[in-house]
Structures are given as C-alpha cells and as structure tokens.
Scaffold this motif. Sequence first.
Motif, mmCIF file in Angstrom:
data_model
loop_
_atom_site.group_PDB
_atom_site.id
_atom_site.type_symbol
_atom_site.label_atom_id
_atom_site.label_comp_id
_atom_site.label_asym_id
_atom_site.label_seq_id
_atom_site.Cartn_x
_atom_site.Cartn_y
_atom_site.Cartn_z
ATOM 1 N N VAL A 159 -8.856 -7.691 -2.059
ATOM 2 C CA VAL A 159 -9.817 -7.450 -1.042
ATOM 3 C C VAL A 159 -11.149 -8.209 -1.708
ATOM 4 O O VAL A 159 -11.648 -7.787 -2.474
ATOM 5 C CB VAL A 159 -10.225 -6.168 -0.682
ATOM 6 C CG1 VAL A 159 -11.327 -6.138 0.334
ATOM 7 C CG2 VAL A 159 -9.038 -5.435 -0.300
ATOM 8 N N PHE A 210 -6.871 -9.761 1.871
ATOM 9 C CA PHE A 210 -7.853 -9.309 2.918
ATOM 10 C C PHE A 210 -9.017 -10.117 2.644
ATOM 11 O O PHE A 210 -9.654 -9.484 1.541
ATOM 12 C CB PHE A 210 -8.087 -8.037 2.945
ATOM 13 C CG PHE A 210 -6.755 -7.207 3.404
ATOM 14 C CD1 PHE A 210 -6.468 -7.032 5.002
ATOM 15 C CD2 PHE A 210 -5.687 -6.821 2.597
ATOM 16 C CE1 PHE A 210 -5.382 -6.222 5.263
ATOM 17 C CE2 PHE A 210 -4.650 -6.145 2.918
ATOM 18 C CZ PHE A 210 -4.381 -5.792 4.155
ATOM 19 N N ARG A 231 -12.853 -4.500 5.516
ATOM 20 C CA ARG A 231 -11.552 -4.963 5.210
ATOM 21 C C ARG A 231 -10.863 -3.639 4.258
ATOM 22 O O ARG A 231 -9.497 -3.899 4.336
ATOM 23 C CB ARG A 231 -11.879 -6.021 4.402
ATOM 24 C CG ARG A 231 -12.143 -7.294 5.146
ATOM 25 C CD ARG A 231 -11.476 -7.638 6.285
ATOM 26 N NE ARG A 231 -10.397 -8.594 6.060
ATOM 27 C CZ ARG A 231 -9.327 -8.612 6.972
ATOM 28 N NH1 ARG A 231 -9.325 -7.982 8.084
ATOM 29 N NH2 ARG A 231 -8.490 -9.545 6.541
#
Length: 475
Positions: free
Chosen positions: A390, A415, A429
Amino acid sequence: MDILVISPEAGNWISPSSLTTAVNRMADAFSRVGVRVLTISPFYKSKIKDPDRYECVFKGKEWLHGHSFEVYRSQDDPLHTYIYNDEFFGRPYVYGPPDDIPYGDNHLRFAFLASAALAYASAIRFKCMAIIGHEWGGALIGALAETIYQDDFESVPFFFFVHNITYDFHVSSSEIENIGLPRKDYNMDGYEFWGKVSLLKAGICYAHKVIFPSPGYRDAMLYTNLPGGLSGFLSHNANKLIGIQFGVSYQFWDFNKEKLPIKTAKANARKKLAEKCGADFGNKLLMYVHLDAEAGNTSETLATILADVTKEDVFVLVGSSQSHPDWSYYCDCAKQDPKSLHVIEFEETFSDVEALRDILAAADIIFAGNLREPSTSILLKALACGCLPVTGRNVGVASMLTDYTFETAAAANAFLVDDANAPHLMLPRVKDALNINRTDTADWDKIVVNAYGGFHYEWDKTISKYLLIFGELGL
C-alpha cells in the motif's frame, strides 16, 4: 567482458550492510552471465567471516603516496578480492564509531583503496573494459584513472554508482592533491561544495555515467530541491544520470521452499510469526510497517491514521529499532492496545534479513508511506513474499506495479495512491485491502498470486540493463 569494481563495502561479511548486499548481488549476477568481474574492497578483519581462511596473494605499493598494501583472497569467496593496510583498514569500524564523528582521514583511506585497486589491476594486467565505483568511498577511481594511472586506464569508461545520495564525505580544499584530484576542477561545476571538496561530486564529475538504483530515485534527485544546492549540479550533469531498478534475490526472499499453495504457505508463516511474537493476530488483516532510516514519512503518515486503522479489523506490526524517534510512541500504543498492534525490534542496521523475510511472509499488506529508500527494494521483497504494497505512485518501483481496481483485478498486485505522504489517501486504500480480503476472497487470492508468482524482478534483469548501457558506449 572484464569489469573492475571498487567498493568501500563488499564480500563475505558476517552481517552484510545494504551496500555490501547490493554489490555482492551484482557480482553474482555478472558471474552468471559470463562477465569476469574483479571486485575489490577493503579487508575488514572484524567484518569478514572466517578471516583466517584468507591468504595474501599479492604485495605491492600504490602510486599515489607509495603506501604498501596486501591483497587477500579465499577459495571459499572466489568473486571477491580484498585490499589490506593496517593503518587504513585495521580499525574496528568502516567509517567511524556509530553515532559519532567519522574518521577524519576517511578521504585518505578511500583514496588509498582506489589507488591500490588500480595498482593491483595494473600489476596483474587486468585489461578491463569498464570500471565501476560504488558510493563516495569508491568515487576517486575516475580521477585517478585519468591521471596517475592514465597509461593503463585513461580510455576505460568509469561508471559511478550512487546508492544513496545523502551519503558523502567533505574535506578541506587543502587535501585536493593528497587524494589525487586535479585542482582545475575545484569549482561549482566540478567537485567543490560550499568551500570544501565533495567526494560524491568528484565521483559524478569524472564518471562517464552515474547509475542510480531506480528510475524513480533518479527522477527524485533531479526534480527535488535537494539541500545545499546539489540539485543544480545534478541538473548540469543530467545527461550522465541513469536510473536502473535494483533487483532482489528470489532464491532468498521466496520463503515458500516447500512449494505449497501460496495461501497455505502464508497461513503457516503467519502462525509461526504469531508464536514467535507471542501475539494474537486473530483473523485480522495483518499489516506490516517497516520503520528504518529510509522509511521517509511513513511513521508520520501512520501515526495520523493509526487510531482509525486499529478500529478496523486490522492488526498492525511495526518493525523498528530503539534508535528510531518514534520507538517509544509505538511501544506505548502496543501496551495500550495489544490486540491491534505489536512492535518488533530490529537492530539499527536491520541486518537480520531472515527475520524481515518471516514478517513479510506472514503479513498481508505492507504500509509504505513516502519512502526515501533509493531502490524501494522493501516493496520488491514484500512482493516476493506475497505481501501487497500500500504505497504511492511516486515511490521508486511503483511504476512497475499494477493498482487494484475492479477492472484490473486480474493483473493487480498493489494498492496505490497519488501521494503516499497523504494520510487521507492512504487510509481508504488500507480499508480497500481489508474489504477485498473479507468480501471477495477470490480477488484477494488472485492479487496475492500476482504478487508472489507473477512479479519477479531478479538481479539478472538489472545486470542485463547495465550491459546494455555499457554496449551503448561501444564496450
């Protein structure tokens, strides 16, 4: 093709540094494609594994000051050659005591390394087609090759590898001749830096090409206003600067040695890590946060949203050393909420790579804020362990990742957000990852497979790109 490589750190260390690991992986990869590389670094007896297994194979004098040196090799370590001189390298530390003033004669120590390496290569008639110098400790190679050693090396291209531009060594201009630099280039377009000599600038100044460890890092160095006015110098030399992504060693980072289905392998790794930590992860999404010296603003971004994250079905693992400024904060948070947060202690060097691999193998996602890591290799290592990043699109390796959306699920492996330094973008996210993990397990399993099995960026790919650059210069 024969290549001469000089680095202040390399070889069979007991606890390899990040620079040592990178140089070693390059040597391995060059060897696999049939390139003969003479990799030379100092013989630090306190750092090398089993120093007694090495023997002196050469004695000589370098040409800059006439200092004597010895060359050590071992059959157990065939890809590495070491230079020794007790005055310069018989010390307990590489650059100086940790958290203290560096050795004041570091410029002389690494000028000696450069000179001795060239003297040795000349003596054994090593006819290289390229010379590589790593970091400021290998920066003086280019200048010496063009001056004192010009008869043997003046026509050989010098490639300067900058692993982390924040590392440099500055010395008084009175030392210019002592380290073999031509005084004519002591100016703002050369190696002068605020009235002193910058070894980093000297390396760039005399390099044919300057290699950064990722395209993103190269661009960040060019388009970020760096402190001290270095941006203008880099822009002036922009045509020299190249960013090539460092690879990772999948032989090491692939934790799934039994070749189990990745879902099963990660479940086993999660169970082992929970037992090791004495923590109860429950059935929560396991999110790892890596807080080392190159984590950028990751800690600040996490701290801003930590309360919101721990309200969700997420367990946060923080890997940090006690020297990190936020160590106490996260330890206090873990005491207050042990069912949602646990801190894993690393030494300051983060040298326990097996521990890091075990964490990434167990984790579902890695929360990586505005990383300063030059190659962002932590993300490649995470992917190799089936751990989903992420992070931001502005982070070095992100250009090679595929963001998860409903339409890209078949190819996604991360992400992504536009700005990983923005808490209001990162939090959604994390929630997206949690939602997919909970409600669409088929998509989640596919993303993990994409990360673990579908994305491989080995060091061999990195080396192939280096060879293309060398080829463009007619080597």
